[in-house]
Structures are given as structure tokens and as C-alpha cells.
Write a protein that holds these residues in place. Structure first.
Motif, PDB file in Angstrom:
ATOM      1  N   ARG A 270      68.848  44.876  26.967  1.00  0.00           N
ATOM      2  CA  ARG A 270      69.903  43.952  26.551  1.00  0.00           C
ATOM      3  C   ARG A 270      69.806  42.733  27.447  1.00  0.00           C
ATOM      4  O   ARG A 270      70.164  42.776  28.619  1.00  0.00           O
ATOM      5  CB  ARG A 270      71.272  44.636  26.661  1.00  0.00           C
ATOM      6  N   LEU A 271      69.281  41.659  26.901  1.00  0.00           N
ATOM      7  CA  LEU A 271      69.020  40.433  27.653  1.00  0.00           C
ATOM      8  C   LEU A 271      69.879  39.325  27.072  1.00  0.00           C
ATOM      9  O   LEU A 271      69.594  38.798  25.993  1.00  0.00           O
ATOM     10  CB  LEU A 271      67.539  40.069  27.574  1.00  0.00           C
ATOM     11  N   GLU A 272      70.970  39.018  27.786  1.00  0.00           N
ATOM     12  CA  GLU A 272      71.946  38.040  27.319  1.00  0.00           C
ATOM     13  C   GLU A 272      72.430  38.450  25.926  1.00  0.00           C
ATOM     14  O   GLU A 272      73.041  39.484  25.766  1.00  0.00           O
ATOM     15  CB  GLU A 272      71.345  36.632  27.361  1.00  0.00           C
ATOM     16  N   GLU A 273      72.129  37.671  24.892  1.00  0.00           N
ATOM     17  CA  GLU A 273      72.621  37.995  23.554  1.00  0.00           C
ATOM     18  C   GLU A 273      71.604  38.769  22.719  1.00  0.00           C
ATOM     19  O   GLU A 273      71.873  39.088  21.558  1.00  0.00           O
ATOM     20  CB  GLU A 273      73.001  36.707  22.808  1.00  0.00           C
ATOM     21  N   ARG A 274      70.477  39.089  23.298  1.00  0.00           N
ATOM     22  CA  ARG A 274      69.427  39.771  22.553  1.00  0.00           C
ATOM     23  C   ARG A 274      69.403  41.246  22.903  1.00  0.00           C
ATOM     24  O   ARG A 274      69.652  41.642  24.050  1.00  0.00           O
ATOM     25  CB  ARG A 274      68.062  39.152  22.847  1.00  0.00           C
ATOM     26  N   LEU A 275      69.133  42.077  21.906  1.00  0.00           N
ATOM     27  CA  LEU A 275      69.000  43.515  22.101  1.00  0.00           C
ATOM     28  C   LEU A 275      67.662  43.940  21.516  1.00  0.00           C
ATOM     29  O   LEU A 275      67.450  43.874  20.301  1.00  0.00           O
ATOM     30  CB  LEU A 275      70.141  44.266  21.416  1.00  0.00           C
ATOM     31  N   LEU A 276      66.750  44.344  22.390  1.00  0.00           N
ATOM     32  CA  LEU A 276      65.396  44.706  21.975  1.00  0.00           C
ATOM     33  C   LEU A 276      65.109  46.160  22.308  1.00  0.00           C
ATOM     34  O   LEU A 276      65.587  46.691  23.317  1.00  0.00           O
ATOM     35  CB  LEU A 276      64.363  43.818  22.666  1.00  0.00           C
ATOM     36  N   GLU A 277      64.317  46.785  21.470  1.00  0.00           N
ATOM     37  CA  GLU A 277      63.929  48.173  21.712  1.00  0.00           C
ATOM     38  C   GLU A 277      62.435  48.324  21.463  1.00  0.00           C
ATOM     39  O   GLU A 277      61.901  47.786  20.489  1.00  0.00           O
ATOM     40  CB  GLU A 277      64.717  49.109  20.802  1.00  0.00           C
ATOM     41  N   GLU A 278      61.783  49.039  22.344  1.00  0.00           N
ATOM     42  CA  GLU A 278      60.353  49.309  22.186  1.00  0.00           C
ATOM     43  C   GLU A 278      60.136  50.812  22.176  1.00  0.00           C
ATOM     44  O   GLU A 278      60.617  51.527  23.058  1.00  0.00           O
ATOM     45  CB  GLU A 278      59.545  48.678  23.315  1.00  0.00           C
ATOM     46  N   ARG A 279      59.416  51.284  21.161  1.00  0.00           N
ATOM     47  CA  ARG A 279      59.095  52.714  21.048  1.00  0.00           C
ATOM     48  C   ARG A 279      57.578  52.858  21.167  1.00  0.00           C
ATOM     49  O   ARG A 279      56.836  52.218  20.433  1.00  0.00           O
ATOM     50  CB  ARG A 279      59.578  53.276  19.716  1.00  0.00           C
ATOM     51  N   SER A 280      57.156  53.719  22.073  1.00  0.00           N
ATOM     52  CA  SER A 280      55.727  53.919  22.319  1.00  0.00           C
ATOM     53  C   SER A 280      55.388  55.394  22.168  1.00  0.00           C
ATOM     54  O   SER A 280      56.150  56.264  22.612  1.00  0.00           O
ATOM     55  CB  SER A 280      55.340  53.443  23.728  1.00  0.00           C
ATOM     56  N   LEU A 281      54.262  55.662  21.552  1.00  0.00           N
ATOM     57  CA  LEU A 281      53.740  57.023  21.466  1.00  0.00           C
ATOM     58  C   LEU A 281      52.681  57.176  22.548  1.00  0.00           C
ATOM     59  O   LEU A 281      51.704  56.423  22.569  1.00  0.00           O
ATOM     60  CB  LEU A 281      53.147  57.290  20.086  1.00  0.00           C
ATOM     61  N   VAL A 282      52.882  58.149  23.435  1.00  0.00           N
ATOM     62  CA  VAL A 282      52.006  58.344  24.585  1.00  0.00           C
ATOM     63  C   VAL A 282      51.320  59.699  24.482  1.00  0.00           C
ATOM     64  O   VAL A 282      51.969  60.710  24.186  1.00  0.00           O
ATOM     65  CB  VAL A 282      52.812  58.251  25.901  1.00  0.00           C
ATOM     66  N   HIS A 283      50.020  59.712  24.729  1.00  0.00           N
ATOM     67  CA  HIS A 283      49.234  60.947  24.688  1.00  0.00           C
ATOM     68  C   HIS A 283      48.841  61.335  26.108  1.00  0.00           C
ATOM     69  O   HIS A 283      48.221  60.546  26.825  1.00  0.00           O
ATOM     70  CB  HIS A 283      47.980  60.737  23.837  1.00  0.00           C
ATOM     71  N   ARG A 284      49.205  62.554  26.499  1.00  0.00           N
ATOM     72  CA  ARG A 284      48.858  63.044  27.834  1.00  0.00           C
ATOM     73  C   ARG A 284      47.758  64.090  27.724  1.00  0.00           C
ATOM     74  O   ARG A 284      47.895  65.076  27.015  1.00  0.00           O
ATOM     75  CB  ARG A 284      50.095  63.648  28.522  1.00  0.00           C
ATOM     76  N   THR A 285      46.662  63.874  28.429  1.00  0.00           N
ATOM     77  CA  THR A 285      45.550  64.819  28.442  1.00  0.00           C
ATOM     78  C   THR A 285      45.208  65.175  29.882  1.00  0.00           C
ATOM     79  O   THR A 285      45.365  64.355  30.787  1.00  0.00           O
ATOM     80  CB  THR A 285      44.304  64.220  27.766  1.00  0.00           C
ATOM     81  N   GLY A 286      44.754  66.383  30.070  1.00  0.00           N
ATOM     82  CA  GLY A 286      44.367  66.819  31.403  1.00  0.00           C
ATOM     83  C   GLY A 286      45.521  66.841  32.388  1.00  0.00           C
ATOM     84  O   GLY A 286      45.305  66.877  33.600  1.00  0.00           O
ATOM     85  N   GLY A 287      46.731  66.814  31.888  1.00  0.00           N
ATOM     86  CA  GLY A 287      47.893  66.873  32.766  1.00  0.00           C
ATOM     87  C   GLY A 287      48.319  65.538  33.325  1.00  0.00           C
ATOM     88  O   GLY A 287      49.510  65.250  33.421  1.00  0.00           O
ATOM     89  N   THR A 288      47.375  64.679  33.693  1.00  0.00           N
ATOM     90  CA  THR A 288      47.728  63.442  34.390  1.00  0.00           C
ATOM     91  C   THR A 288      47.177  62.168  33.744  1.00  0.00           C
ATOM     92  O   THR A 288      47.506  61.075  34.186  1.00  0.00           O
ATOM     93  CB  THR A 288      47.229  63.497  35.845  1.00  0.00           C
TER      94      THR A 288
END
Length: 304
Positions: A270-288
Motif C-alpha cells: 500500500r503505497l500512498e493511494e495505490r494498492l498493489l499485489e504480486e503473486r509469485s510461484l516458487v519452486h524449491r528443489t534440493g531443499g535450498t
């Protein structure tokens, strides 16, 4: 008078052009700031997931740190690591608030399991989707419409079921391209997802009772008891889940697991009058090792 009118008109035009340039520059600066801050939120999530993979690689459950959402906080609380009071006062003037969450993408059933490598529908998975459509209160032909649409999208090139040049959906919302109505997608959103790997299984430690019952083909009561019991102690392996489904139609290991490799990272700014959302799909391999599969940024209205 004519000269004064001409000068006034030219001056007004110059002022307008300058005003527009300032507006464009301000919007571009705000966009750059938002992108930088939301990237920081993604880095925060990757750090948490990497540490979780290092310390508890055997299973993933809702009692781990990654499952605790980040409540909305003023951005200055993250930046004010310096004890200098002047810098803190400057940071407090920033009207920027950040929140975020990490959810298990494998807590929902993967629609990609509906179609096999040859582009044909899988009967057992179609039945699972039908049960999920019933649980979601979707229309009676919900499952058949989705199966037909995905077979057309993923069918072999040149087959009767495929459409030449069809764009394959990467996210659930993109099923609208294939003719699935928005009401059906909204009802199914808590239960299904589109992930890259068709072999992915649901995580019994994070999935809802409806998803578990639909996929394992067990009674809803058994799945609800599992969900209640895991609040006291999570499942460490599939053997611990066998007591809830003593004789499933399919081996439990074919459809379910107790760990996760795909997570959804959601950052909201929430930046002043703007409301932004980012959705990311993350793949975890090998634990780290973490890889960002996709990122989607949307502009929201206050209160959504």
C-alpha cells in the motif's frame, strides 16, 4: 490583444506539457519503487523457504515459520535498522505499508493431472475433479467442460481434440481463455491449481478435507478427522496417514505426500493511494535451491 492571447495560449500549453511530464515521471517513479519493494518481499519469502528446507526437509506443515503471514507494517520498520533518530524520522514519513504470505501450492489439486503425456484424459483424475466440483457447488457439467477444454489445449498437435495454435493456460484464471466461466473458476479456486509438473501430489499436512477426500477417494469424515488430528501433530510420513485410509482404491503414494516443492508467495504493498499485489510461484528443489516460476502483479482497490 491578439498577441497577449497568443502568448497566454502558448504559456498555458507549456504549463500543461510540464504538468503532464511531472505526472508521468511521478507514476514511473512510483512503479519503480513498488517493483523494488515487492521484489524485496519475494526475497524475504525465499530466505524463509530456504531456511525451512535446510532444517526440516522431510515434511512441510502449517506449524512452520513459512506458514505465518506477515501482517501489514509500515515500510520504515524494515528500513530503520539504523539507530540514528534522524534516519528513523525520515523513514517514518514514507506512506508505504507491506504485508505478505506464503502458501503451499500443493495444498490444492493440480489440474495438470487430468491429461496424460499422450494428451488423453485420465479417468481416475476426472473423477477426483468431479468430486471437487461437487464440493465447490459448481454446475453439474463443471468437470466435463474443464476436461474437454484442457484436452483441447494439451492434446497432441494435429489430433481431433486439439486446436491448432491454442495457448496453453499457465494459471487457473487463464482457463477463461478456454471458455470456463468466471463463477466456476471462483468456486474452484480454493481447491484446484495449475502447476507445471503433472506428477505433483497433494500435501496431506496442508490440504483441506475436501481436497483430501476427493483425491484419496476416501470418506469426507476420514479426511476431516485427519485435518483435526494434524493440528496437534503433523504427519511425518505417509505411514502415519494410512490409518485414516486403510484401503484406498489407489496407493496413497500415487496421489499424496507430506512435503512440498511449490509455494505461492503473495506480497501486498500500500503505497500512498495505490494498492498493489504480486503473486509469485516458487519452486524449491534440493531443499535450498529456489526458482521463481512465474510472477503476476495486479493493481487492487482499497478494501479488496
Amino acid at each position: 490583444m491578439l498577441i497577449m492571447t497568443l502568448v497566454t495560449t502558448l504559456a498555458a500549453g507549456m504549463v500543461w506539457q510540464q504538468y503532464r511530464a511531472i505526472q508521468v515521471e511521478g507514476a514511473e517513479r512510483a512503479r519503480t519503487q513498488a517493483a523494488w519493494i515487492l521484489s524485496g518481499a519475494l526475497d524475504w519469502a525465499r530466505l524463509i523457504l530456504r531456511e525451512d528446507g535446510r532444517t526440516s526437509a522431510q515434511s512441510d506443515h502449517l506449524g512452520e515459520p513459512w506458514a505465518v503471514p506477515l501482517a501489514e507494517a509500515r515500510l520504515s520498520t524494515f528500513l530503520a535498522a539504523d539507530s540514528n533518530s534522524n534516519s528513523v524520522a525520515e523513514n517514518d514519513s514514507l506512506e508505504a505499508f507491506l504485508s505478505g504470505s506464503i502458501t503451499d501450492a500443493q495444498s490444492r489439486w493440480n489440474l495438470r493431472r487430468l491429461v496424460d503425456a499422450e494428451g488423453k484424459s485420465v479417468e481416475a483424475e476426472v473423477k477426483a475433479l468431479q468430486r471437487l466440483c461437487d464440493a465447490a457447488g459448481a454446475t453439474g457439467d463443471c468437470a466435463s467442460r474443464i476436461v474437454a477444454a484442457l484436452v483441447r489445449a494439451w492434446g497432441p498437435a494435429g489430433s481431433d481434440d486439439s486446436k491448432a495454435g491454442a495457448i496453453e493456460p499457465k494459471r487457473l484464471s487463464q482457463l477463461a481463455w478456454l471458455g470456463i466461466d468466471s463463477d466456476t473458476l471462483k468456486r474452484l479456486e480454493p481447491f484446484v491449481i495449475l502447476l507445471p509438473d503433472r506428477q505433483l501430489k497433494i500435501n496431506l499436512n496442508t490440504a483441506s478435507a475436501e481436497v483430501i477426500a476427493a483425491v484419496v477417494e476416501g470418506y469426507l469424515g476420514n479426511a476431516q478427522r485427519l485435518v483435526q488430528d494434524r493440528q496437534r501433530a503433523h504427519l511425518r510420513n505417509l505411514d502415519a496417514a494410512a490409518q485414516y485410509f486403510p484401503s484406498p482404491p489407489r496407493p496413497l503414494g500415487q496421489v499424496a505426500d507430506v512435503n512440498t516443492s511449490y509455494f505461492i508467495v503473495q506480497g501486498r504493498l500500500r503505497l500512498e493511494e495505490r494498492l498493489l499485489e504480486e503473486r509469485s510461484l516458487v519452486h524449491r528443489t534440493g531443499g535450498t535451491t529456489l526458482t521463481v516460476v512465474s510472477r503476476e502483479r495486479v493493481s487492487l482497490r482499497e478494501g479488496t
